[in-house]
Scaffold this motif. Structure first.
Motif, PDB file in Angstrom:
ATOM      1  N   ALA A   1    -145.562 112.628  50.156  1.00 43.42           N
ATOM      2  CA  ALA A   1    -145.472 111.197  49.832  1.00 43.42           C
ATOM      3  C   ALA A   1    -145.998 110.342  50.981  1.00 43.42           C
ATOM      4  O   ALA A   1    -145.714 110.607  52.148  1.00 43.42           O
ATOM      5  CB  ALA A   1    -144.030 110.823  49.510  1.00 43.42           C
ATOM      6  N   TYR A   2    -146.734 109.288  50.636  1.00 41.35           N
ATOM      7  CA  TYR A   2    -147.371 108.462  51.658  1.00 41.35           C
ATOM      8  C   TYR A   2    -146.358 107.791  52.576  1.00 41.35           C
ATOM      9  O   TYR A   2    -146.440 107.898  53.809  1.00 41.35           O
ATOM     10  CB  TYR A   2    -148.252 107.394  50.993  1.00 41.35           C
ATOM     11  CG  TYR A   2    -149.451 107.966  50.273  1.00 41.35           C
ATOM     12  CD1 TYR A   2    -150.649 108.219  50.937  1.00 41.35           C
ATOM     13  CD2 TYR A   2    -149.385 108.247  48.906  1.00 41.35           C
ATOM     14  CE1 TYR A   2    -151.746 108.740  50.286  1.00 41.35           C
ATOM     15  CE2 TYR A   2    -150.485 108.772  48.241  1.00 41.35           C
ATOM     16  CZ  TYR A   2    -151.655 109.022  48.920  1.00 41.35           C
ATOM     17  OH  TYR A   2    -152.743 109.545  48.259  1.00 41.35           O
TER      18      TYR A   2
ATOM     19  N   LYS B   1    -146.739 108.083  40.246  1.00 40.03           N
ATOM     20  CA  LYS B   1    -147.062 107.086  39.224  1.00 40.03           C
ATOM     21  C   LYS B   1    -146.232 105.817  39.415  1.00 40.03           C
ATOM     22  O   LYS B   1    -146.701 104.713  39.163  1.00 40.03           O
ATOM     23  CB  LYS B   1    -146.826 107.683  37.842  1.00 40.03           C
ATOM     24  CG  LYS B   1    -147.814 108.790  37.482  1.00 40.03           C
ATOM     25  CD  LYS B   1    -147.458 109.443  36.151  1.00 40.03           C
ATOM     26  CE  LYS B   1    -148.407 110.583  35.828  1.00 40.03           C
ATOM     27  NZ  LYS B   1    -148.019 111.281  34.577  1.00 40.03           N
ATOM     28  N   HIS B   2    -144.985 105.974  39.887  1.00 38.04           N
ATOM     29  CA  HIS B   2    -144.086 104.838  40.055  1.00 38.04           C
ATOM     30  C   HIS B   2    -144.402 104.012  41.302  1.00 38.04           C
ATOM     31  O   HIS B   2    -144.501 102.779  41.241  1.00 38.04           O
ATOM     32  CB  HIS B   2    -142.644 105.342  40.117  1.00 38.04           C
ATOM     33  CG  HIS B   2    -141.616 104.257  40.222  1.00 38.04           C
ATOM     34  ND1 HIS B   2    -141.081 103.625  39.118  1.00 38.04           N
ATOM     35  CD2 HIS B   2    -141.024 103.676  41.306  1.00 38.04           C
ATOM     36  CE1 HIS B   2    -140.206 102.714  39.507  1.00 38.04           C
ATOM     37  NE2 HIS B   2    -140.152 102.726  40.834  1.00 38.04           N
ATOM     38  N   PHE B   3    -144.541 104.696  42.446  1.00 42.06           N
ATOM     39  CA  PHE B   3    -144.672 103.993  43.718  1.00 42.06           C
ATOM     40  C   PHE B   3    -146.118 103.826  44.182  1.00 42.06           C
ATOM     41  O   PHE B   3    -146.410 102.910  44.967  1.00 42.06           O
ATOM     42  CB  PHE B   3    -143.905 104.740  44.814  1.00 42.06           C
ATOM     43  CG  PHE B   3    -142.411 104.592  44.716  1.00 42.06           C
ATOM     44  CD1 PHE B   3    -141.791 103.384  45.007  1.00 42.06           C
ATOM     45  CD2 PHE B   3    -141.619 105.658  44.320  1.00 42.06           C
ATOM     46  CE1 PHE B   3    -140.414 103.245  44.920  1.00 42.06           C
ATOM     47  CE2 PHE B   3    -140.243 105.527  44.227  1.00 42.06           C
ATOM     48  CZ  PHE B   3    -139.640 104.326  44.516  1.00 42.06           C
ATOM     49  N   TYR B   4    -147.021 104.688  43.738  1.00 34.76           N
ATOM     50  CA  TYR B   4    -148.404 104.668  44.228  1.00 34.76           C
ATOM     51  C   TYR B   4    -149.380 104.640  43.048  1.00 34.76           C
ATOM     52  O   TYR B   4    -150.205 105.549  42.891  1.00 34.76           O
ATOM     53  CB  TYR B   4    -148.675 105.887  45.113  1.00 34.76           C
ATOM     54  CG  TYR B   4    -147.617 106.158  46.166  1.00 34.76           C
ATOM     55  CD1 TYR B   4    -147.410 105.273  47.217  1.00 34.76           C
ATOM     56  CD2 TYR B   4    -146.828 107.308  46.100  1.00 34.76           C
ATOM     57  CE1 TYR B   4    -146.449 105.513  48.177  1.00 34.76           C
ATOM     58  CE2 TYR B   4    -145.854 107.563  47.064  1.00 34.76           C
ATOM     59  CZ  TYR B   4    -145.673 106.660  48.091  1.00 34.76           C
ATOM     60  OH  TYR B   4    -144.713 106.915  49.045  1.00 34.76           O
ATOM     61  N   PRO B   5    -149.339 103.610  42.214  1.00 34.18           N
ATOM     62  CA  PRO B   5    -150.163 103.610  40.998  1.00 34.18           C
ATOM     63  C   PRO B   5    -151.660 103.589  41.260  1.00 34.18           C
ATOM     64  O   PRO B   5    -152.446 103.943  40.369  1.00 34.18           O
ATOM     65  CB  PRO B   5    -149.705 102.333  40.274  1.00 34.18           C
ATOM     66  CG  PRO B   5    -149.119 101.455  41.331  1.00 34.18           C
ATOM     67  CD  PRO B   5    -148.499 102.390  42.322  1.00 34.18           C
ATOM     68  N   THR B   6    -152.087 103.199  42.457  1.00 40.17           N
ATOM     69  CA  THR B   6    -153.519 103.172  42.768  1.00 40.17           C
ATOM     70  C   THR B   6    -153.983 104.424  43.500  1.00 40.17           C
ATOM     71  O   THR B   6    -155.168 104.543  43.811  1.00 40.17           O
ATOM     72  CB  THR B   6    -153.860 101.935  43.620  1.00 40.17           C
ATOM     73  OG1 THR B   6    -153.185 102.023  44.885  1.00 40.17           O
ATOM     74  CG2 THR B   6    -153.435 100.656  42.917  1.00 40.17           C
ATOM     75  N   LYS B   7    -153.048 105.343  43.774  1.00 40.39           N
ATOM     76  CA  LYS B   7    -153.383 106.578  44.487  1.00 40.39           C
ATOM     77  C   LYS B   7    -153.513 107.735  43.494  1.00 40.39           C
ATOM     78  O   LYS B   7    -152.921 107.706  42.412  1.00 40.39           O
ATOM     79  CB  LYS B   7    -152.293 106.909  45.512  1.00 40.39           C
ATOM     80  CG  LYS B   7    -152.032 105.835  46.543  1.00 40.39           C
ATOM     81  CD  LYS B   7    -153.098 105.792  47.602  1.00 40.39           C
ATOM     82  CE  LYS B   7    -152.698 104.867  48.744  1.00 40.39           C
ATOM     83  NZ  LYS B   7    -153.740 104.787  49.771  1.00 40.39           N
ATOM     84  N   PRO B   8    -154.251 108.790  43.876  1.00 30.89           N
ATOM     85  CA  PRO B   8    -154.316 109.972  43.010  1.00 30.89           C
ATOM     86  C   PRO B   8    -152.923 110.581  42.815  1.00 30.89           C
ATOM     87  O   PRO B   8    -152.125 110.638  43.754  1.00 30.89           O
ATOM     88  CB  PRO B   8    -155.235 110.926  43.782  1.00 30.89           C
ATOM     89  CG  PRO B   8    -156.015 110.060  44.719  1.00 30.89           C
ATOM     90  CD  PRO B   8    -155.101 108.928  45.068  1.00 30.89           C
TER      91      PRO B   8
ATOM     92  N   GLY C   1    -145.546 108.062  56.976  1.00 25.52           N
ATOM     93  CA  GLY C   1    -146.312 107.038  57.677  1.00 25.52           C
ATOM     94  C   GLY C   1    -147.746 106.926  57.229  1.00 25.52           C
ATOM     95  O   GLY C   1    -148.601 106.426  57.972  1.00 25.52           O
ATOM     96  N   GLY C   2    -148.054 107.410  56.019  1.00 27.70           N
ATOM     97  CA  GLY C   2    -149.388 107.240  55.455  1.00 27.70           C
ATOM     98  C   GLY C   2    -150.357 108.368  55.704  1.00 27.70           C
ATOM     99  O   GLY C   2    -151.500 108.309  55.234  1.00 27.70           O
ATOM    100  N   SER C   3    -149.950 109.389  56.438  1.00 25.83           N
ATOM    101  CA  SER C   3    -150.833 110.538  56.679  1.00 25.83           C
ATOM    102  C   SER C   3    -150.037 111.827  56.467  1.00 25.83           C
ATOM    103  O   SER C   3    -148.814 111.802  56.348  1.00 25.83           O
ATOM    104  CB  SER C   3    -151.422 110.501  58.089  1.00 25.83           C
ATOM    105  OG  SER C   3    -150.396 110.588  59.058  1.00 25.83           O
TER     106      SER C   3
END
Length: 204
Positions: A187-188, A108-115, A192-194
């Motif tokens: 965590a994304y 919720k803090h770092f990735y507000p647009t992610k599930p 590295g995003g995957s």
């Protein structure tokens, strides 16, 4: 029947992406954590098998080892100042012991647009529950393969992709009977995003 993630001494166990496991590691046994695909973090926790109130401590470890750059030859210490795990092999040389396990609040803090995902915190809590570990007893994990550079002047932290390549590993020898919690991090930025799996095996 083995608990979730329980390894046979001769076997290799895969922790699927964004999940976790918990198992017993006895004194003198060696835990080998492997990144099969590269650039994947594994959050590691250790508790004394006989009393899970004794837990791995980043503060004690930094104090006694006199470094935050933990690698071969360094020991992970408990909150009671006892040796828990000694790093006996390290093919990467870059790990983190500063940042707490990712959680729903992290997303919720770092990735507000992610599930929202329960993260390593939720995965560790679920895996460690059968061993009597409550969520409030989950401390900062030893983040295997996590790449967190620290700026020497400002002290600011940055989370970069791991430097681990396929097949890289970390081996830790148990200095007491332990309950281990281990994840394939969720965590994304940390990965590295995957997201990939983590493998482990127990020798000795």
């Amino acid at each position: 029947m083995p608990l979730q993630g329980q390894a046979l001494v001769s076997g290799t166990v895969e922790i699927p992406p964004r999940s976790g496991a918990a198992f017993v590691l006895e004194t003198g046994q060696t835990l080998i954590v492997t990144d099969p695909g590269g650039q994947q973090v594994a959050d590691l926790l250790a508790y004394a098998k006989d009393d899970v109130r004794e837990v791995v401590s980043n503060g004690r470890t930094f104090d006694y080892e006199e470094t935050i750059a933990l690698t071969t030859g360094n020991t992970l210490w408990s909150n009671r100042s006892n040796r828990m795990l000694t790093i006996v092999e390290d093919s990467v040389g870059r790990h983190d012991f500063l940042l707490t396990p990712c959680s729903e609040a992290t997303f919720k803090h770092f990735y507000p647009t992610k599930p929202v995902h329960r993260g390593c915190f939720g995965n560790l809590a679920a895996a460690l529950e059968p061993f009597g570990v409550e969520p409030d007893a989950i401390p900062t994990a030893f983040n295997v393969f996590m790449n967190v550079p620290v700026d020497g002047a400002s002290g600011r932290l940055r989370v970069d992709p791991p430097t681990s390549k396929p097949g890289d590993h970390l081996a830790l020898r148990a200095e007491m009977d332990l309950v281990i919690g281990l994840t394939a991090c969720s965590a994304y930025d940390s990965n590295g995003g995957s997201f990939g799996p983590i493998e482990y095996r127990i020798e000795g």
